[in-house]
Write a protein that holds these residues in place. Structure first.
Motif, PDB file in Angstrom:
ATOM      1  N   THR A 108       0.806  -1.219   0.000  1.00 31.13           N
ATOM      2  CA  THR A 108       0.000   0.000   0.000  1.00 31.13           C
ATOM      3  C   THR A 108       0.840   1.271   0.000  1.00 31.13           C
ATOM      4  O   THR A 108       0.385   2.313  -0.472  1.00 31.13           O
ATOM      5  CB  THR A 108      -0.948   0.011   1.212  1.00 31.13           C
ATOM      6  N   ASN A 109       2.068   1.207   0.526  1.00 28.81           N
ATOM      7  CA  ASN A 109       2.921   2.398   0.518  1.00 28.81           C
ATOM      8  C   ASN A 109       3.209   2.874  -0.898  1.00 28.81           C
ATOM      9  O   ASN A 109       3.399   4.071  -1.138  1.00 28.81           O
ATOM     10  CB  ASN A 109       4.248   2.106   1.232  1.00 28.81           C
ATOM     11  N   GLN A 110       3.275   1.941  -1.820  1.00 24.99           N
ATOM     12  CA  GLN A 110       3.511   2.286  -3.212  1.00 24.99           C
ATOM     13  C   GLN A 110       2.200   2.490  -3.973  1.00 24.99           C
ATOM     14  O   GLN A 110       2.172   3.162  -5.008  1.00 24.99           O
ATOM     15  CB  GLN A 110       4.336   1.176  -3.889  1.00 24.99           C
ATOM     16  N   ASP A 228      -6.838   8.199  10.807  1.00 24.59           N
ATOM     17  CA  ASP A 228      -7.648   9.333  10.339  1.00 24.59           C
ATOM     18  C   ASP A 228      -6.872  10.255   9.410  1.00 24.59           C
ATOM     19  O   ASP A 228      -7.435  11.185   8.825  1.00 24.59           O
ATOM     20  CB  ASP A 228      -8.210  10.129  11.525  1.00 24.59           C
ATOM     21  N   HIS A 229      -5.564  10.005   9.262  1.00 26.31           N
ATOM     22  CA  HIS A 229      -4.675  10.784   8.394  1.00 26.31           C
ATOM     23  C   HIS A 229      -4.597  12.253   8.806  1.00 26.31           C
ATOM     24  O   HIS A 229      -4.200  13.098   8.008  1.00 26.31           O
ATOM     25  CB  HIS A 229      -5.104  10.661   6.918  1.00 26.31           C
ATOM     26  N   THR A 395      -5.596 -11.309  12.095  1.00 31.23           N
ATOM     27  CA  THR A 395      -5.262 -10.345  11.053  1.00 31.23           C
ATOM     28  C   THR A 395      -5.727  -8.952  11.454  1.00 31.23           C
ATOM     29  O   THR A 395      -6.916  -8.741  11.693  1.00 31.23           O
ATOM     30  CB  THR A 395      -5.931 -10.730   9.721  1.00 31.23           C
ATOM     31  N   PRO A 396      -4.815  -7.988  11.541  1.00 30.86           N
ATOM     32  CA  PRO A 396      -5.218  -6.625  11.913  1.00 30.86           C
ATOM     33  C   PRO A 396      -5.716  -5.851  10.696  1.00 30.86           C
ATOM     34  O   PRO A 396      -5.624  -6.325   9.560  1.00 30.86           O
ATOM     35  CB  PRO A 396      -3.910  -6.023  12.431  1.00 30.86           C
ATOM     36  N   LYS A 397      -6.180  -4.665  10.945  1.00 29.41           N
ATOM     37  CA  LYS A 397      -6.551  -3.768   9.859  1.00 29.41           C
ATOM     38  C   LYS A 397      -5.274  -3.321   9.156  1.00 29.41           C
ATOM     39  O   LYS A 397      -4.324  -2.885   9.806  1.00 29.41           O
ATOM     40  CB  LYS A 397      -7.305  -2.552  10.415  1.00 29.41           C
ATOM     41  N   ILE A 398      -5.238  -3.454   7.842  1.00 34.62           N
ATOM     42  CA  ILE A 398      -4.026  -3.082   7.109  1.00 34.62           C
ATOM     43  C   ILE A 398      -3.906  -1.562   7.073  1.00 34.62           C
ATOM     44  O   ILE A 398      -4.911  -0.844   6.951  1.00 34.62           O
ATOM     45  CB  ILE A 398      -4.031  -3.675   5.684  1.00 34.62           C
ATOM     46  N   ASN A 399      -2.702  -1.073   7.233  1.00 35.65           N
ATOM     47  CA  ASN A 399      -2.481   0.366   7.239  1.00 35.65           C
ATOM     48  C   ASN A 399      -2.556   0.934   5.831  1.00 35.65           C
ATOM     49  O   ASN A 399      -1.911   0.434   4.918  1.00 35.65           O
ATOM     50  CB  ASN A 399      -1.111   0.681   7.852  1.00 35.65           C
ATOM     51  N   VAL A 400      -3.376   1.954   5.658  1.00 36.19           N
ATOM     52  CA  VAL A 400      -3.436   2.685   4.394  1.00 36.19           C
ATOM     53  C   VAL A 400      -2.660   3.974   4.598  1.00 36.19           C
ATOM     54  O   VAL A 400      -3.100   4.865   5.333  1.00 36.19           O
ATOM     55  CB  VAL A 400      -4.888   2.998   3.979  1.00 36.19           C
ATOM     56  N   PRO A 401      -1.486   4.115   4.016  1.00 36.18           N
ATOM     57  CA  PRO A 401      -0.643   5.277   4.283  1.00 36.18           C
ATOM     58  C   PRO A 401      -1.170   6.536   3.603  1.00 36.18           C
ATOM     59  O   PRO A 401      -2.003   6.472   2.700  1.00 36.18           O
ATOM     60  CB  PRO A 401       0.708   4.863   3.684  1.00 36.18           C
TER      61      PRO A 401
END
Length: 445
Positions: A108-110, A228-229, A395-401
């Protein structure tokens, strides 16, 4: 294939991305086939990745084309297994208006910065047309802005690999539930110095994720910016613990010194396989290597332990990530590209015998059996402890950067280096990280 543990994005060419935006803008309008295209016409898809063709992708292409005779795959890759450099090539191709159809993205970082540039086709309508629901098909949730811009390929579950000989030598059992403090105790117990040479109990690599280990193991807010960004996540107690354990491991001399890792450009695979380190936190992509490779044989058995916890009472969380198969926004063959992406992320990943799939339809034990059987010495891979970790990790919530993640990580690593290499104190380090990252966030609001 790369994964959650892929290198920091700090080196991403932002100028190239901006140049790409000029070429990609409005790219999601090209849904229709070119006028005059016949349903029987053979379509060639350009598939961009960083993997080498002989890493099983030659077999993959033959398998796909044998069951999809109207679709051919043009494999586009530098073949050097460097995912970040491959993505820079993709950006340049986009800026030059080169044809692309399917692009493999290393996490997701990319993905997120390029979504902001309309590089990828949303796949929600394609899945609806097929009659499938994403959440019923895949374990890794890749929703960004309430849309799916890619499907998860290989799934990486983060875990701990341990040299069984060193574990037994230290009189220790294979951990089934442990904290970061216990992890450090294991590292100290397995550290050994003989004839002036130290075999370290643990190895931490240079990537940003290794400086935020305890934070990564939370159920939510696992990134340097909160979900929450809007707020920096530096003051999270789990981030402080992450930095403390890195400092403690250096004080204990139980981990390969950070300065040595940097100056000698050490790589985690040979450090573990050559038995210079007894234990390594890594991703499940390592399974193809722990049984030994042609270049680095494994002369010992590897056992597996779950990702350590911040507190004993916490759930056993296994941070996850995935390579992502996307469709280029300006592809001329989007329907065919979707057919390939779905096949790759389901059927192919259950038969290739190298990596764990994210597809829920896969038989996990059969996949593990196939992966182990494909290693150089299958008897050196402990199936029992591996399945325990995979079956018991939540499985945790995947981080959306955030879209400017490279700048966030650059600040973080600069301050981390001052902590580890220039004796900057922990409080000052966290204060600087928090203030600089929060200012960056506020400037981008």
């Amino acid at each position: 294939m790369k994964h959650f543990w892929a290198k920091s994005m700090a080196g991403l060419l932002v100028s190239t991305l901006l140049l790409s935006a000029c070429s990609i803008s409005g790219g999601n309008k090209a849904n229709e086939k070119p006028e005059g295209t016949s349903e029987d016409e053979v379509v060639t898809l350009k598939f961009n990745t960083w993997n080498s063709l002989d890493a099983g992708f030659d077999v993959m292409i033959k398998e796909f084309e044998s069951t999809h005779p109207n679709i051919k795959i043009d494999f586009v890759s530098p073949g050097d297994n460097n995912s970040l450099e491959a993505m820079k090539r993709v950006d340049l191709a986009a800026a030059s208006n080169e044809d692309m159809d399917v692009i493999m993205v290393p996490g997701t970082n990319q993905l997120v910065p390029r979504i902001a540039l309309d590089m990828f086709e949303p796949l929600d309508d394609y899945m609806a047309k097929e009659g499938v629901a994403y959440e019923d098909e895949y374990k890794v949730d890749l929703k960004v802005n309430n849309k799916y811009y890619g499907l998860p390929g290989t799934m990486t579950t983060n875990l701990v690999i341990i040299n069984e000989d060193h574990l037994k030598e230290a009189g220790l059992e294979v951990p089934k539930d442990w904290t970061w403090d216990e992890y450090l105790e294991y590292a100290k117990a397995m550290t050994k110095t003989e004839n002036g040479k130290t075999r370290y109990g643990n190895y931490f690599h240079t990537w940003a994720n290794y400086a935020s280990l305890a934070l990564n193991g939370q159920m939510e807010n696992t990134g340097l910016v909160m979900d929450d960004h809007k707020t920096a996540n530096i003051l999270n107690p789990a981030l402080k613990k992450s930095l403390e354990l890195r400092l403690q491991s250096q004080k204990d001399k139980s981990s390969t010194p950070y300065a040595e890792v940097i100056s000698q450009k050490l790589n985690y695979r040979p450090q573990y396989l050559n038995q210079d380190a007894s234990m390594l936190i890594t991703g499940s992509y390592i399974l193809v290597d722990v049984g030994g490779t042609e270049t680095v044989p494994a002369n010992f058995k590897t056992v597996f332990a779950p990702y350590p916890k911040l507190n004993k009472e916490d759930p056993m969380v296994g941070p996850i990530s995935a390579d992502i198969l996307t469709i280029y926004g300006r592809s001329k063959h989007k329907e065919e590209a979707y057919t390939f992406v779905r096949w790759f992320t389901t059927e192919w990943l259950t038969m290739q015998g190298q990596y764990l799939p994210s597809w829920k339809g896969a038989d996990l034990e059969k996949v593990v059996d196939k992966i182990i059987s494909n290693t150089q010495t299958p008897e050196h891979v402990d199936k029992e402890s591996l399945l325990y970790v995979l079956n018991n990790s939540i499985t945790p919530k995947i981080n959306v950067p955030v879209s400017y993640q490279p700048e966030v990580e650059k600040i973080f690593i600069e301050e981390f280096d001052r902590l580890m290499l220039a004796n900057q104190d922990l409080d000052t380090t966290m204060k600087n990280m928090n203030e600089k990252i929060q200012k960056l966030i506020d400037d981008r609001q």
